[in-house]
Design an enzyme around this catalytic site. Structure first.
Site, PDB file in Angstrom:
ATOM      1  N   ASP A  43     -42.201   9.979 -51.095  1.00  0.00           N
ATOM      2  CA  ASP A  43     -41.347  11.120 -51.433  1.00  0.00           C
ATOM      3  C   ASP A  43     -40.316  11.420 -50.350  1.00  0.00           C
ATOM      4  O   ASP A  43     -39.767  12.508 -50.282  1.00  0.00           O
ATOM      5  CB  ASP A  43     -42.215  12.350 -51.702  1.00  0.00           C
ATOM      6  CG  ASP A  43     -43.104  12.692 -50.516  1.00  0.00           C
ATOM      7  OD1 ASP A  43     -43.153  11.877 -49.558  1.00  0.00           O
ATOM      8  OD2 ASP A  43     -43.738  13.754 -50.521  1.00  0.00           O
ATOM      9  N   HIS A 232     -23.946 -11.204 -40.812  1.00  0.00           N
ATOM     10  CA  HIS A 232     -24.451  -9.843 -41.002  1.00  0.00           C
ATOM     11  C   HIS A 232     -25.842  -9.664 -40.389  1.00  0.00           C
ATOM     12  O   HIS A 232     -26.697  -8.988 -40.943  1.00  0.00           O
ATOM     13  CB  HIS A 232     -24.434  -9.446 -42.484  1.00  0.00           C
ATOM     14  CG  HIS A 232     -23.052  -9.143 -42.983  1.00  0.00           C
ATOM     15  ND1 HIS A 232     -22.749  -8.991 -44.307  1.00  0.00           N
ATOM     16  CD2 HIS A 232     -21.892  -8.954 -42.314  1.00  0.00           C
ATOM     17  CE1 HIS A 232     -21.452  -8.734 -44.426  1.00  0.00           C
ATOM     18  NE2 HIS A 232     -20.907  -8.710 -43.233  1.00  0.00           N
ATOM     19  N   ASP A 249     -20.995  -5.485 -33.421  1.00  0.00           N
ATOM     20  CA  ASP A 249     -20.111  -5.009 -34.495  1.00  0.00           C
ATOM     21  C   ASP A 249     -20.671  -3.653 -34.910  1.00  0.00           C
ATOM     22  O   ASP A 249     -21.708  -3.574 -35.575  1.00  0.00           O
ATOM     23  CB  ASP A 249     -20.140  -6.014 -35.654  1.00  0.00           C
ATOM     24  CG  ASP A 249     -19.168  -5.672 -36.780  1.00  0.00           C
ATOM     25  OD1 ASP A 249     -18.713  -4.510 -36.858  1.00  0.00           O
ATOM     26  OD2 ASP A 249     -18.886  -6.558 -37.606  1.00  0.00           O
ATOM     27  N   ASP A 260     -14.585   0.643 -37.238  1.00  0.00           N
ATOM     28  CA  ASP A 260     -15.282  -0.641 -37.381  1.00  0.00           C
ATOM     29  C   ASP A 260     -14.760  -1.560 -36.284  1.00  0.00           C
ATOM     30  O   ASP A 260     -13.652  -2.078 -36.386  1.00  0.00           O
ATOM     31  CB  ASP A 260     -14.964  -1.191 -38.792  1.00  0.00           C
ATOM     32  CG  ASP A 260     -15.646  -2.519 -39.077  1.00  0.00           C
ATOM     33  OD1 ASP A 260     -16.394  -3.008 -38.212  1.00  0.00           O
ATOM     34  OD2 ASP A 260     -15.421  -3.065 -40.177  1.00  0.00           O
ATOM     35  N   HIS A 344     -15.419 -15.896 -42.911  1.00  0.00           N
ATOM     36  CA  HIS A 344     -15.135 -14.624 -43.588  1.00  0.00           C
ATOM     37  C   HIS A 344     -13.644 -14.343 -43.621  1.00  0.00           C
ATOM     38  O   HIS A 344     -12.839 -15.138 -43.131  1.00  0.00           O
ATOM     39  CB  HIS A 344     -15.901 -13.483 -42.915  1.00  0.00           C
ATOM     40  CG  HIS A 344     -15.675 -13.372 -41.440  1.00  0.00           C
ATOM     41  ND1 HIS A 344     -14.573 -12.772 -40.904  1.00  0.00           N
ATOM     42  CD2 HIS A 344     -16.420 -13.796 -40.393  1.00  0.00           C
ATOM     43  CE1 HIS A 344     -14.656 -12.818 -39.578  1.00  0.00           C
ATOM     44  NE2 HIS A 344     -15.761 -13.437 -39.237  1.00  0.00           N
ATOM     45  N   HIS A 348     -10.148  -6.075 -43.675  1.00  0.00           N
ATOM     46  CA  HIS A 348     -10.336  -5.278 -44.885  1.00  0.00           C
ATOM     47  C   HIS A 348      -9.751  -3.904 -44.640  1.00  0.00           C
ATOM     48  O   HIS A 348      -9.564  -3.497 -43.482  1.00  0.00           O
ATOM     49  CB  HIS A 348     -11.827  -5.167 -45.230  1.00  0.00           C
ATOM     50  CG  HIS A 348     -12.681  -4.736 -44.072  1.00  0.00           C
ATOM     51  ND1 HIS A 348     -12.846  -3.412 -43.713  1.00  0.00           N
ATOM     52  CD2 HIS A 348     -13.393  -5.447 -43.156  1.00  0.00           C
ATOM     53  CE1 HIS A 348     -13.631  -3.338 -42.656  1.00  0.00           C
ATOM     54  NE2 HIS A 348     -13.968  -4.564 -42.283  1.00  0.00           N
ATOM     55  N   HIS A 355     -15.672  -0.744 -45.807  1.00  0.00           N
ATOM     56  CA  HIS A 355     -14.886  -1.751 -46.526  1.00  0.00           C
ATOM     57  C   HIS A 355     -14.173  -0.951 -47.605  1.00  0.00           C
ATOM     58  O   HIS A 355     -14.682  -0.767 -48.705  1.00  0.00           O
ATOM     59  CB  HIS A 355     -15.779  -2.836 -47.130  1.00  0.00           C
ATOM     60  CG  HIS A 355     -16.440  -3.680 -46.071  1.00  0.00           C
ATOM     61  ND1 HIS A 355     -17.545  -4.448 -46.297  1.00  0.00           N
ATOM     62  CD2 HIS A 355     -16.132  -3.863 -44.757  1.00  0.00           C
ATOM     63  CE1 HIS A 355     -17.896  -5.072 -45.180  1.00  0.00           C
ATOM     64  NE2 HIS A 355     -17.051  -4.730 -44.229  1.00  0.00           N
ATOM     65  N   GLU A 380     -10.141  -9.028 -37.849  1.00  0.00           N
ATOM     66  CA  GLU A 380     -11.396  -9.448 -37.228  1.00  0.00           C
ATOM     67  C   GLU A 380     -11.696 -10.936 -37.352  1.00  0.00           C
ATOM     68  O   GLU A 380     -12.707 -11.320 -37.934  1.00  0.00           O
ATOM     69  CB  GLU A 380     -12.560  -8.642 -37.800  1.00  0.00           C
ATOM     70  CG  GLU A 380     -12.636  -8.606 -39.317  1.00  0.00           C
ATOM     71  CD  GLU A 380     -13.899  -7.889 -39.803  1.00  0.00           C
ATOM     72  OE1 GLU A 380     -14.984  -8.190 -39.297  1.00  0.00           O
ATOM     73  OE2 GLU A 380     -13.772  -7.024 -40.687  1.00  0.00           O
ATOM     74  N   TYR A 384     -17.769 -19.296 -35.147  1.00  0.00           N
ATOM     75  CA  TYR A 384     -19.237 -19.317 -35.076  1.00  0.00           C
ATOM     76  C   TYR A 384     -19.732 -20.753 -35.062  1.00  0.00           C
ATOM     77  O   TYR A 384     -19.469 -21.510 -35.994  1.00  0.00           O
ATOM     78  CB  TYR A 384     -19.821 -18.565 -36.273  1.00  0.00           C
ATOM     79  CG  TYR A 384     -19.136 -17.225 -36.483  1.00  0.00           C
ATOM     80  CD1 TYR A 384     -19.550 -16.091 -35.794  1.00  0.00           C
ATOM     81  CD2 TYR A 384     -18.041 -17.113 -37.338  1.00  0.00           C
ATOM     82  CE1 TYR A 384     -18.891 -14.881 -35.953  1.00  0.00           C
ATOM     83  CE2 TYR A 384     -17.381 -15.907 -37.513  1.00  0.00           C
ATOM     84  CZ  TYR A 384     -17.807 -14.794 -36.820  1.00  0.00           C
ATOM     85  OH  TYR A 384     -17.147 -13.596 -36.983  1.00  0.00           O
ATOM     86  N   ARG A 404     -16.563 -12.765 -32.269  1.00  0.00           N
ATOM     87  CA  ARG A 404     -15.665 -12.061 -33.200  1.00  0.00           C
ATOM     88  C   ARG A 404     -15.026 -10.921 -32.407  1.00  0.00           C
ATOM     89  O   ARG A 404     -15.684 -10.310 -31.555  1.00  0.00           O
ATOM     90  CB  ARG A 404     -16.435 -11.516 -34.409  1.00  0.00           C
ATOM     91  CG  ARG A 404     -15.570 -10.704 -35.372  1.00  0.00           C
ATOM     92  CD  ARG A 404     -16.216 -10.498 -36.753  1.00  0.00           C
ATOM     93  NE  ARG A 404     -17.415  -9.684 -36.767  1.00  0.00           N
ATOM     94  CZ  ARG A 404     -18.639 -10.142 -36.955  1.00  0.00           C
ATOM     95  NH1 ARG A 404     -18.841 -11.432 -37.135  1.00  0.00           N
ATOM     96  NH2 ARG A 404     -19.681  -9.324 -36.969  1.00  0.00           N
ATOM     97  N   GLU A 406     -12.692  -7.485 -33.266  1.00  0.00           N
ATOM     98  CA  GLU A 406     -12.217  -6.686 -34.404  1.00  0.00           C
ATOM     99  C   GLU A 406     -11.629  -5.361 -33.949  1.00  0.00           C
ATOM    100  O   GLU A 406     -12.259  -4.616 -33.203  1.00  0.00           O
ATOM    101  CB  GLU A 406     -13.389  -6.397 -35.350  1.00  0.00           C
ATOM    102  CG  GLU A 406     -13.035  -5.467 -36.507  1.00  0.00           C
ATOM    103  CD  GLU A 406     -14.193  -5.256 -37.470  1.00  0.00           C
ATOM    104  OE1 GLU A 406     -15.355  -5.247 -37.009  1.00  0.00           O
ATOM    105  OE2 GLU A 406     -13.944  -5.119 -38.675  1.00  0.00           O
TER     106      GLU A 406
HETATM  107 MN   LIG Z   1     -15.128  -5.106 -40.357  1.00  0.00          MN
END
Ligand SMILES: [Mn+2]
Length: 438
Positions: A43, A232, A249, A260, A344, A348, A355, A380, A384, A404, A406
């Site tokens: 709950d 991710h 990130d 972001d 990727h 965005h 996003h 970004e 890799y 990366r 960004e």
């Molecule tokens: Mn991003």
């Protein structure tokens, strides 16, 4: 929440409502529900986060609510269904704004109890011949509406177009959000050392958000070493050894507006030569992507800008042994050999959703919009080199590196403005900060 801390004036909300309703026929009823509570266990629920459309139109952030607009003799009435005051419930869950509180402090003309939702919506629908709503958020509402109309019209195309151009007040909030996330990254860099746990870096970042009355806009990614090559990754449970990089990130939210940011740094404070080579290449691509964020630029041209730099750089480093044409591939997909290492999109839109709505993701097949003043997007690029992957061959020198970078970028007539510019990203800046707070 009592309405005195709404991020925008009532006037700004009413303006948004009018611009939206200009596109809707007077014979329609418009219903924008907020998100449902989501069960975490038995709950208990996940922390509630309002739906971005209801936030955008009314600033209403509490659960179990619906924004409704109806037209009566040529005039639109904006209204909210909200949880009514209820002492017994409030003892457990906290004080509610209630119907009267909503009416006096929110940008609406009418307020109702959510308990009367079906009755009132049904009666309004007697005299309307179409309905705009977002299905899948409020089951009661969906069932009620589907009893009256065969097809529910989607308000999102109209709202998405509006949401992708930020007002000056929205931009001010987004600047704060990007600044706060930048400072959180700096805090994490300062407290990084060899042998640190990914979760410790996560706690520095997220602790900084909470300390500043903010919260994450998405689950923080803290990937040390090879974990950085999982796009991710959010397990954040590994120890990071000296000589390894960490990719972070993480972004926060202010009044629902997301930042972001991604930065990658060496946990011992010193990049190796191989890490530097890849880092400089990603940084060069990121700067080229930001440079391309001009009014009138096509969505694809930004992805092309980062892709060309990365593809050429991979050839120069001897990681790709093919022609530049083969390395990049054909526009607009650019699915050449370099995609094995940059899987990727280049970025965005950013806004009430991390996003954000309003256009195709860069690098996706669907054609994105042309950039206009007031749009905010991320840039970004990354590279890799997962040593664990069976689909790629890479020189040992680069195996296990994932990088990366960004930033959050505002498009203006005068050129791109980097909202996250206080977050360090040159090798020299990063090396001078990492570990100084340990
Ligand atoms: Mn991003």
């Amino acid at each position: 929440m009592d309405g005195t801390d709404l991020p925008f004036s009532k006037e700004e909300y009413f303006d948004r409502q009018s611009s939206f309703l200009e596109n809707i026929s007077e014979n329609s009823l418009v219903l924008i529900p907020t998100n449902s509570l989501s069960t975490r266990s038995n709950d208990t629920h996940y922390r509630f986060r309002a739906n971005s459309y209801i936030l955008y139109l009314s600033g209403w952030a509490d659960p179990d609510s619906v924004w409704m607009a109806f037209n009566d003799q040529g005039k639109w009435f904006s209204s909210l269904f909200v949880q009514p005051r209820d002492t017994k419930a409030e003892i457990w869950e906290g004080k509610r704004v209630g119907v009267e509180g909503a009416l006096s402090n929110w940008p609406i003309d009418r307020a109702y109890s959510i308990e009367d939702l079906v009755e009132i919506v049904s009666s309004k629908l007697q005299s309307k011949n179409s309905v705009y709503s977002i299905p899948g958020l409020n089951e009661k509402l969906d069932n009620c509406v589907s009893g009256f109309v065969d097809e529910i019209l989607d308000p999102r195309q109209i709202l998405d177009k509006m949401r992708r151009i930020k007002s000056s007040n929205e931009i001010e909030i987004m600047k704060k959000s990007a600044k706060l996330a930048s400072l959180a990254h700096i805090e994490a860099m300062k407290h990084t050392y060899s042998g640190i746990g990914e979760w410790e870096i996560q706690s520095k970042i997220e602790g900084y958000f909470i300390k500043n009355q903010s919260e994450c806009s998405y689950p923080s990614i803290v990937g040390g070493g090879e974990n950085a090559t999982i796009l991710h990754y959010k397990t954040n449970r590994s120890v990071i050894d000296s000589g390894q990089l960490v990719l972070v990130d993480a972004g926060c939210e202010i009044h629902g507006y997301a930042s972001d940011i991604t930065r990658t740094w060496p946990v011992n404070g010193k990049f190796t030569d191989a890490q530097k080579e890849i880092y400089q290449l990603v940084l060069k691509a990121e700067l080229a992507g930001i440079e391309a964020c001009k009014v009138g630029s096509s969505w694809d041209s930004i992805h092309a800008a980062t892709s060309e730099v990365l593809a050429q750089g991979l050839i120069n480093l001897g990681i790709l042994e093919c022609s530049l044409e083969e390395a990049i591939g054909d526009p607009p997909e650019f699915n050449g050999e370099y995609r094995k290492f940059f899987m990727h999109g280049t970025g965005h839109f950013l806004g009430l959703d991390v996003h954000d709505v309003g256009g195709g993701r860069q690098g996706d097949k669907e054609k994105g919009p042309t950039l206009e003043e007031g749009m905010v997007l991320t840039i970004e690029p990354g590279l890799y080199f997962g040593g664990w992957r069976s689909d790629i061959q890479i020189p040992e020198r680069y195996s296990g590196i994932g990088i990366r970078i960004e930033d959050d970028v505002l498009v203006t007539e005068e050129g791109p403005i980097i909202l996250s510019s206080s977050c360090p990203k040159t090798i020299e800046e990063i090396e001078s900060i990492v570990g100084i707070g340990v």
